[in-house]
Design a protein around this motif. Structure first.
Motif, PDB file in Angstrom:
ATOM      1  N   GLN A   1     -55.493 -48.361  25.070  1.00  0.00           N
ATOM      2  CA  GLN A   1     -54.633 -48.382  26.261  1.00  0.00           C
ATOM      3  C   GLN A   1     -55.243 -47.565  27.413  1.00  0.00           C
ATOM      4  OE1 GLN A   1     -50.782 -47.162  24.791  1.00  0.00           O
ATOM      5  NE2 GLN A   1     -50.513 -49.077  23.690  1.00  0.00           N
ATOM      6  N   VAL A   2     -56.478 -47.921  27.738  1.00  0.00           N
ATOM      7  CA  VAL A   2     -57.201 -47.296  28.845  1.00  0.00           C
ATOM      8  C   VAL A   2     -57.716 -48.389  29.756  1.00  0.00           C
ATOM      9  CG1 VAL A   2     -57.899 -45.249  27.541  1.00  0.00           C
ATOM     10  CG2 VAL A   2     -59.388 -47.248  27.564  1.00  0.00           C
ATOM     11  N   ASN A   3     -58.325 -47.988  30.851  1.00  0.00           N
ATOM     12  CA  ASN A   3     -58.966 -48.941  31.756  1.00  0.00           C
ATOM     13  C   ASN A   3     -60.342 -48.398  32.100  1.00  0.00           C
ATOM     14  OD1 ASN A   3     -59.488 -51.049  33.500  1.00  0.00           O
ATOM     15  ND2 ASN A   3     -58.527 -50.016  35.227  1.00  0.00           N
ATOM     16  N   ILE A   4     -61.368 -49.051  31.569  1.00  0.00           N
ATOM     17  CA  ILE A   4     -62.747 -48.652  31.856  1.00  0.00           C
ATOM     18  C   ILE A   4     -63.248 -49.541  32.991  1.00  0.00           C
ATOM     19  CG2 ILE A   4     -65.086 -48.426  30.950  1.00  0.00           C
ATOM     20  CD1 ILE A   4     -63.774 -48.305  28.124  1.00  0.00           C
ATOM     21  N   PRO A   5     -63.476 -48.969  34.171  1.00  0.00           N
ATOM     22  CA  PRO A   5     -63.969 -49.784  35.283  1.00  0.00           C
ATOM     23  C   PRO A   5     -65.411 -50.245  35.053  1.00  0.00           C
ATOM     24  CG  PRO A   5     -63.759 -47.478  35.952  1.00  0.00           C
ATOM     25  CD  PRO A   5     -63.258 -47.581  34.544  1.00  0.00           C
ATOM     26  N   ASP A   6     -65.724 -51.420  35.568  1.00  0.00           N
ATOM     27  CA  ASP A   6     -67.061 -51.990  35.402  1.00  0.00           C
ATOM     28  C   ASP A   6     -68.165 -51.038  35.843  1.00  0.00           C
ATOM     29  OD1 ASP A   6     -66.002 -54.300  34.375  1.00  0.00           O
ATOM     30  OD2 ASP A   6     -66.134 -55.430  36.250  1.00  0.00           O
TER      31      ASP A   6
ATOM     32  N   SER B   1     -68.431 -47.972  35.556  1.00  0.00           N
ATOM     33  CA  SER B   1     -68.702 -46.915  34.563  1.00  0.00           C
ATOM     34  C   SER B   1     -69.640 -47.390  33.461  1.00  0.00           C
ATOM     35  CB  SER B   1     -67.397 -46.435  33.926  1.00  0.00           C
ATOM     36  OG  SER B   1     -66.591 -45.807  34.883  1.00  0.00           O
ATOM     37  N   LEU B   2     -69.757 -48.695  33.292  1.00  0.00           N
ATOM     38  CA  LEU B   2     -70.561 -49.238  32.203  1.00  0.00           C
ATOM     39  C   LEU B   2     -72.045 -48.923  32.325  1.00  0.00           C
ATOM     40  CD1 LEU B   2     -68.855 -52.677  31.565  1.00  0.00           C
ATOM     41  CD2 LEU B   2     -68.532 -50.506  30.366  1.00  0.00           C
ATOM     42  N   VAL B   3     -72.530 -48.653  33.527  1.00  0.00           N
ATOM     43  CA  VAL B   3     -73.951 -48.329  33.680  1.00  0.00           C
ATOM     44  C   VAL B   3     -74.303 -47.015  32.985  1.00  0.00           C
ATOM     45  CG1 VAL B   3     -74.234 -49.637  35.827  1.00  0.00           C
ATOM     46  CG2 VAL B   3     -73.655 -47.213  35.925  1.00  0.00           C
ATOM     47  N   TYR B   4     -73.304 -46.185  32.713  1.00  0.00           N
ATOM     48  CA  TYR B   4     -73.525 -44.901  32.046  1.00  0.00           C
ATOM     49  C   TYR B   4     -73.262 -44.959  30.542  1.00  0.00           C
ATOM     50  CZ  TYR B   4     -73.225 -43.515  36.904  1.00  0.00           C
ATOM     51  OH  TYR B   4     -73.422 -43.422  38.257  1.00  0.00           O
ATOM     52  N   ILE B   5     -72.836 -46.118  30.053  1.00  0.00           N
ATOM     53  CA  ILE B   5     -72.486 -46.253  28.643  1.00  0.00           C
ATOM     54  C   ILE B   5     -73.509 -47.148  27.945  1.00  0.00           C
ATOM     55  CG2 ILE B   5     -70.728 -47.078  27.034  1.00  0.00           C
ATOM     56  CD1 ILE B   5     -68.634 -46.365  29.212  1.00  0.00           C
ATOM     57  N   ASN B   6     -74.371 -46.516  27.157  1.00  0.00           N
ATOM     58  CA  ASN B   6     -75.402 -47.256  26.431  1.00  0.00           C
ATOM     59  C   ASN B   6     -75.254 -47.128  24.920  1.00  0.00           C
ATOM     60  OD1 ASN B   6     -77.016 -48.270  28.668  1.00  0.00           O
ATOM     61  ND2 ASN B   6     -77.384 -46.112  29.074  1.00  0.00           N
ATOM     62  N   THR B   7     -74.722 -46.013  24.469  1.00  0.00           N
ATOM     63  CA  THR B   7     -74.586 -45.773  23.036  1.00  0.00           C
ATOM     64  C   THR B   7     -73.111 -45.662  22.653  1.00  0.00           C
ATOM     65  OG1 THR B   7     -74.609 -43.366  23.216  1.00  0.00           O
ATOM     66  CG2 THR B   7     -76.757 -44.466  23.004  1.00  0.00           C
ATOM     67  N   ILE B   8     -72.859 -45.696  21.360  1.00  0.00           N
ATOM     68  CA  ILE B   8     -71.489 -45.488  20.885  1.00  0.00           C
ATOM     69  C   ILE B   8     -71.014 -44.107  21.322  1.00  0.00           C
ATOM     70  CG2 ILE B   8     -70.102 -45.133  18.800  1.00  0.00           C
ATOM     71  CD1 ILE B   8     -71.767 -47.360  17.471  1.00  0.00           C
ATOM     72  N   GLY B   9     -71.886 -43.108  21.256  1.00  0.00           N
ATOM     73  CA  GLY B   9     -71.537 -41.753  21.678  1.00  0.00           C
ATOM     74  C   GLY B   9     -71.172 -41.672  23.147  1.00  0.00           C
ATOM     75  N   ASP B  10     -71.903 -42.411  23.995  1.00  0.00           N
ATOM     76  CA  ASP B  10     -71.560 -42.452  25.428  1.00  0.00           C
ATOM     77  C   ASP B  10     -70.136 -42.967  25.611  1.00  0.00           C
ATOM     78  OD1 ASP B  10     -74.185 -41.660  26.064  1.00  0.00           O
ATOM     79  OD2 ASP B  10     -74.841 -43.723  26.482  1.00  0.00           O
ATOM     80  N   MET B  11     -69.794 -44.011  24.862  1.00  0.00           N
ATOM     81  CA  MET B  11     -68.456 -44.598  24.958  1.00  0.00           C
ATOM     82  C   MET B  11     -67.404 -43.602  24.469  1.00  0.00           C
ATOM     83  SD  MET B  11     -66.473 -47.076  25.847  1.00  0.00           S
ATOM     84  CE  MET B  11     -67.261 -48.672  25.963  1.00  0.00           C
ATOM     85  N   VAL B  12     -67.674 -42.957  23.335  1.00  0.00           N
ATOM     86  CA  VAL B  12     -66.722 -41.986  22.777  1.00  0.00           C
ATOM     87  C   VAL B  12     -66.518 -40.822  23.752  1.00  0.00           C
ATOM     88  CG1 VAL B  12     -66.335 -40.315  20.916  1.00  0.00           C
ATOM     89  CG2 VAL B  12     -67.158 -42.616  20.381  1.00  0.00           C
ATOM     90  N   ASN B  13     -67.601 -40.301  24.305  1.00  0.00           N
ATOM     91  CA  ASN B  13     -67.494 -39.194  25.274  1.00  0.00           C
ATOM     92  C   ASN B  13     -66.681 -39.605  26.490  1.00  0.00           C
ATOM     93  OD1 ASN B  13     -69.024 -37.441  23.695  1.00  0.00           O
ATOM     94  ND2 ASN B  13     -70.942 -38.040  24.684  1.00  0.00           N
ATOM     95  N   TYR B  14     -66.984 -40.783  27.021  1.00  0.00           N
ATOM     96  CA  TYR B  14     -66.258 -41.284  28.194  1.00  0.00           C
ATOM     97  C   TYR B  14     -64.771 -41.406  27.876  1.00  0.00           C
ATOM     98  CZ  TYR B  14     -64.679 -44.272  31.944  1.00  0.00           C
ATOM     99  OH  TYR B  14     -63.970 -44.790  33.003  1.00  0.00           O
ATOM    100  N   LEU B  15     -64.455 -42.027  26.740  1.00  0.00           N
ATOM    101  CA  LEU B  15     -63.063 -42.236  26.369  1.00  0.00           C
ATOM    102  C   LEU B  15     -62.331 -40.937  26.065  1.00  0.00           C
ATOM    103  CD1 LEU B  15     -63.574 -45.369  24.131  1.00  0.00           C
ATOM    104  CD2 LEU B  15     -62.359 -45.317  26.319  1.00  0.00           C
ATOM    105  N   TYR B  16     -63.016 -40.012  25.420  1.00  0.00           N
ATOM    106  CA  TYR B  16     -62.399 -38.728  25.103  1.00  0.00           C
ATOM    107  C   TYR B  16     -61.949 -38.027  26.384  1.00  0.00           C
ATOM    108  CZ  TYR B  16     -61.490 -34.198  23.034  1.00  0.00           C
ATOM    109  OH  TYR B  16     -60.882 -33.028  22.645  1.00  0.00           O
ATOM    110  N   LYS B  17     -62.844 -38.014  27.370  1.00  0.00           N
ATOM    111  CA  LYS B  17     -62.504 -37.382  28.662  1.00  0.00           C
ATOM    112  C   LYS B  17     -61.379 -38.143  29.350  1.00  0.00           C
ATOM    113  CE  LYS B  17     -67.109 -35.526  29.367  1.00  0.00           C
ATOM    114  NZ  LYS B  17     -68.380 -35.750  30.026  1.00  0.00           N
ATOM    115  N   LYS B  18     -61.462 -39.452  29.348  1.00  0.00           N
ATOM    116  CA  LYS B  18     -60.466 -40.281  30.029  1.00  0.00           C
ATOM    117  C   LYS B  18     -59.074 -40.120  29.393  1.00  0.00           C
ATOM    118  CE  LYS B  18     -60.067 -44.696  32.255  1.00  0.00           C
ATOM    119  NZ  LYS B  18     -60.074 -44.172  33.598  1.00  0.00           N
TER     120      LYS B  18
END
Length: 97
Positions: free
Chosen positions: A69-74, A76-93
């Motif tokens: 139940q989040v919204n990841i803007p397009d 932001s995807l340039v900074y997400i390359n690994t599973i960890g990048d996604m987890v870090n982004y989501l954790y902060k969000k």
């Protein structure tokens, strides 16, 4: 209500498997690729190791948005390359924003 990194990681892994399965690929192939029960680790690259195309990445993001139940803007995807990048982004969000 916030989520732990483990809860986010588990949700991300589930979304990866859903996308992989929908593309007609055998999810077991992911395990074959990484050869362990915990094959999808934070260092796993979504493009190079998982093999997501840009369309599959969009599908993955939609599933993550829906699942957590989040919204990841397009943009932001340039900074997400690994599973960890996604987890870090989501954790902060989820826990800070």
């Amino acid at each position: 209500m916030g989520k732990t990194r483990k809860e986010i990681l588990d949700a991300v892994k589930k979304c990866i498997c859903e996308v992989y399965d929908e593309q007609g690929e055998d999810v077991k192939q992911l395990d074959d690729l990484f050869a362990s029960d915990d094959s999808l680790v934070e260092e796993t690259d979504l493009y190079w190791e998982i093999g997501f195309s840009s369309l599959e990445m969009q599908d993955f993001v939609c599933k993550v948005n829906e699942s957590l139940q989040v919204n990841i803007p397009d943009e932001s995807l340039v900074y997400i390359n690994t599973i960890g990048d996604m987890v870090n982004y989501l954790y902060k969000k989820i826990n800070i924003d």
